[in-house]
Design a protein around this motif. Structure first.
Motif, PDB file in Angstrom:
ATOM      1  N   SER A   1       0.778  -1.241   0.000  1.00  0.00           N
ATOM      2  CA  SER A   1       0.000   0.000   0.000  1.00  0.00           C
ATOM      3  C   SER A   1       0.810   1.292   0.000  1.00  0.00           C
ATOM      4  CB  SER A   1      -0.927  -0.011   1.220  1.00  0.00           C
ATOM      5  OG  SER A   1      -0.126  -0.076   2.387  1.00  0.00           O
TER       6      SER A   1
ATOM      7  N   TRP B   1       1.515   0.049  -4.822  1.00  0.00           N
ATOM      8  CA  TRP B   1       1.094   1.464  -4.961  1.00  0.00           C
ATOM      9  C   TRP B   1       2.381   2.270  -5.124  1.00  0.00           C
ATOM     10  CZ3 TRP B   1      -3.148   4.322  -5.706  1.00  0.00           C
ATOM     11  CH2 TRP B   1      -3.131   5.668  -5.344  1.00  0.00           C
TER      12      TRP B   1
ATOM     13  N   ILE C   1       2.762   9.503  -2.363  1.00  0.00           N
ATOM     14  CA  ILE C   1       1.606  10.024  -1.612  1.00  0.00           C
ATOM     15  C   ILE C   1       0.711   8.826  -1.280  1.00  0.00           C
ATOM     16  CG2 ILE C   1      -0.414  11.563  -1.737  1.00  0.00           C
ATOM     17  CD1 ILE C   1       1.267  13.136  -3.876  1.00  0.00           C
TER      18      ILE C   1
ATOM     19  N   MET D   1      -2.403   6.293  -0.323  1.00  0.00           N
ATOM     20  CA  MET D   1      -3.769   6.164  -0.844  1.00  0.00           C
ATOM     21  C   MET D   1      -4.722   6.927   0.069  1.00  0.00           C
ATOM     22  SD  MET D   1      -4.283   2.156  -1.523  1.00  0.00           S
ATOM     23  CE  MET D   1      -3.154   1.235  -2.502  1.00  0.00           C
ATOM     24  N   THR D   2      -5.813   7.374  -0.496  1.00  0.00           N
ATOM     25  CA  THR D   2      -6.859   7.925   0.369  1.00  0.00           C
ATOM     26  C   THR D   2      -7.521   6.733   1.064  1.00  0.00           C
ATOM     27  OG1 THR D   2      -8.538   7.697  -1.319  1.00  0.00           O
ATOM     28  CG2 THR D   2      -7.347   9.815  -1.241  1.00  0.00           C
ATOM     29  N   ARG D   3      -8.299   7.027   2.084  1.00  0.00           N
ATOM     30  CA  ARG D   3      -8.975   5.933   2.812  1.00  0.00           C
ATOM     31  C   ARG D   3      -9.855   5.121   1.851  1.00  0.00           C
ATOM     32  NH1 ARG D   3     -10.281   4.300   7.937  1.00  0.00           N
ATOM     33  NH2 ARG D   3     -12.360   3.430   8.181  1.00  0.00           N
ATOM     34  N   GLU D   4     -10.602   5.852   1.009  1.00  0.00           N
ATOM     35  CA  GLU D   4     -11.510   5.160   0.088  1.00  0.00           C
ATOM     36  C   GLU D   4     -10.731   4.295  -0.897  1.00  0.00           C
ATOM     37  OE1 GLU D   4     -14.849   3.711  -0.783  1.00  0.00           O
ATOM     38  OE2 GLU D   4     -14.583   4.970   0.993  1.00  0.00           O
ATOM     39  N   GLU D   5      -9.612   4.840  -1.413  1.00  0.00           N
ATOM     40  CA  GLU D   5      -8.777   4.047  -2.341  1.00  0.00           C
ATOM     41  C   GLU D   5      -8.268   2.778  -1.655  1.00  0.00           C
ATOM     42  OE1 GLU D   5      -6.755   7.446  -5.276  1.00  0.00           O
ATOM     43  OE2 GLU D   5      -5.914   7.110  -3.282  1.00  0.00           O
TER      44      GLU D   5
ATOM     45  N   TYR E   1      -1.867   4.555   7.830  1.00  0.00           N
ATOM     46  CA  TYR E   1      -3.247   4.196   7.522  1.00  0.00           C
ATOM     47  C   TYR E   1      -4.004   3.796   8.806  1.00  0.00           C
ATOM     48  CZ  TYR E   1      -1.716   3.886   2.631  1.00  0.00           C
ATOM     49  OH  TYR E   1      -1.214   4.164   1.388  1.00  0.00           O
TER      50      TYR E   1
END
Ligand SMILES: NC(=O)C1=CN([C@@H]2O[C@H](COP(=O)(O)OP(=O)(O)OC[C@H]3O[C@@H](n4cnc5c(N)ncnc54)[C@H](O)[C@@H]3O)[C@@H](O)[C@H]2O)C=CC1
Ligand SMILES: O=C(O)C(=O)CO
Length: 322
Positions: A6, A27, A31, A33-37, A54
């Motif tokens: 991640s 990944w 930067i 991942m966003t939470r949703e990603e 995270y």
């Protein structure tokens, strides 16, 4: 098994996973991942190679209860709801020892930097004010022979204490969940109560993990029991100190200085008063940021996954209930 890496982790471990024949998605962005990603990407994988940036809370875990393993790229795992993971039968592993030396070095560097106002002096020079030799200005304090108090005499706390003794012959006192007799023998360290630790330490360095017990532990009441000449060092987690209380303790000279590698939140707001205090040194959570440490973390995080995929016992399991 499909593994989601991640973050842009060092290649060593990723190569190990590929050689093991695991299906790895990386990944490749610095930067996060966003939470949703992260929620969406995790849905398509069996194993999550995670990081302390995270938040893997109950909601995240419920949405990804199919996970077979979470392999955390860190020794600290306070970002993961271990109770929930255990309830869902998801084992969690970490990477102990990999960053012990590197983090002890940062604690030591911060202690020295605070004691001689080094970060402040650096900022002064950059602002164009070299100044001149002023006999009574910019005075720091020496560490030789002083008393260092360790809160959490585990791997990093012990390694930091070794540095304090070796470099400055500091007297080592500590408070821990249970006595660490090995360090008592090696460093002539004394186990003391928490109250005594506060009262006696010239430098108090925090090395316990963040938990319900330690969250916000270093608050106004605690700072008020420390010496007015004391230096507070935190390289564990920002959540262990109450930030407003720390700011007030420094502003009101309740304690002398502070060195922080961890803050709450991270990143800090750039208007935070701590950033403009003379006796404060702050680094942006770089405890484990050395080539050696990050490579070893990468190796361990992969090893944990390989052990799991082979059905071997997990050396670094932190959710023993699973
Ligand atoms: N700044 C950074 O980049 C890094 C920060 N860390 C932080 O440092 C922490 C410590 O790492 P290690 O030394 O490897 O862990 P460790 O588990 O070897 O040491 C922690 C020690 O704290 C003690 N402790 C925990 N809760 C306590 C309490 N309520 N009262 C008294 N003692 C307590 C434990 O008994 C243990 O001896 C990690 O949990 C992590 O949060 C770790 C690595 C890098
Ligand atoms: O390992 C940890 O807990 C960190 O904070 C970063 O390496």
């Amino acid at each position: 098994m499909k593994v989601l890496v991640s973050l842009n982790f060092p290649p060593l471990g990723i190569e190990m996973l590929k050689q093991e024949g695991l299906d790895v998605t990386v990944w490749k962005n610095d930067i996060p991942m966003t939470r949703e990603e992260l929620i969406q990407a995790t849905k398509e994988h069996d194993i999550l190679l995670s990081s302390s940036i995270y938040t893997l809370d109950a909601d995240f875990l419920e949405k990804n209860k199919h996970l077979k393993l979470i392999s955390q790229f860190a020794v600290g795992y306070n970002n993961i709801d271990i109770e929930k993971a255990t309830e869902l039968g998801i084992p969690v592993t970490n990477t102990p020892n990999a960053m012990t030396d590197a983090t002890a070095d940062i604690a030591f560097a911060l202690m020295l930097a605070v004691s001689r106002k080094m970060f402040h002096m650096h900022k002064t020079i950059i602002s164009g004010d070299w100044g001149h030799f002023r006999p009574q200005a910019n005075l720091g304090m020496e560490l030789k022979g002083k008393t260092v108090g360790i809160f959490g005499m585990g791997r990093i706390g012990s390694e930091f204490a070794r540095r304090c003794l070796g470099a400055y012959n500091m007297k080592v006192i500590y408070h821990n969940r249970r006595p660490n007799t090995e360090m008592e023998k090696e460093l002539n360290a004394s186990y003391v109560s928490f109250e005594e630790l506060l009262k006696e330490s010239d430098v108090l360095s925090v090395h316990a993990g963040l938990s319900n017990e330690t969250k916000g532990l270093f608050n106004a009441d605690v700072f008020s029991k420390m010496k007015s000449s004391a230096i507070f060092i935190n390289t564990a987690r920002g959540g262990l100190h109450h930030e407003k209380s720390l700011i007030e303790a420094l502003q009101n000279k309740v304690i002398w200085g502070a060195g922080l590698d961890v803050t709450n939140p991270e990143p800090m707001n750039k208007d935070n008063p701590l950033l403009n205090m003379e006796n404060v040194a702050i680094t942006p959570h770089i405890g484990s940021a050395t080539v050696e440490s990050r490579n070893e973390m990468s190796r361990l995080v992969a090893l944990n996954i390989i052990q799991f995929s082979r059905g071997e016992p997990l050396t670094n399991l932190v959710s023993p209930g699973v």
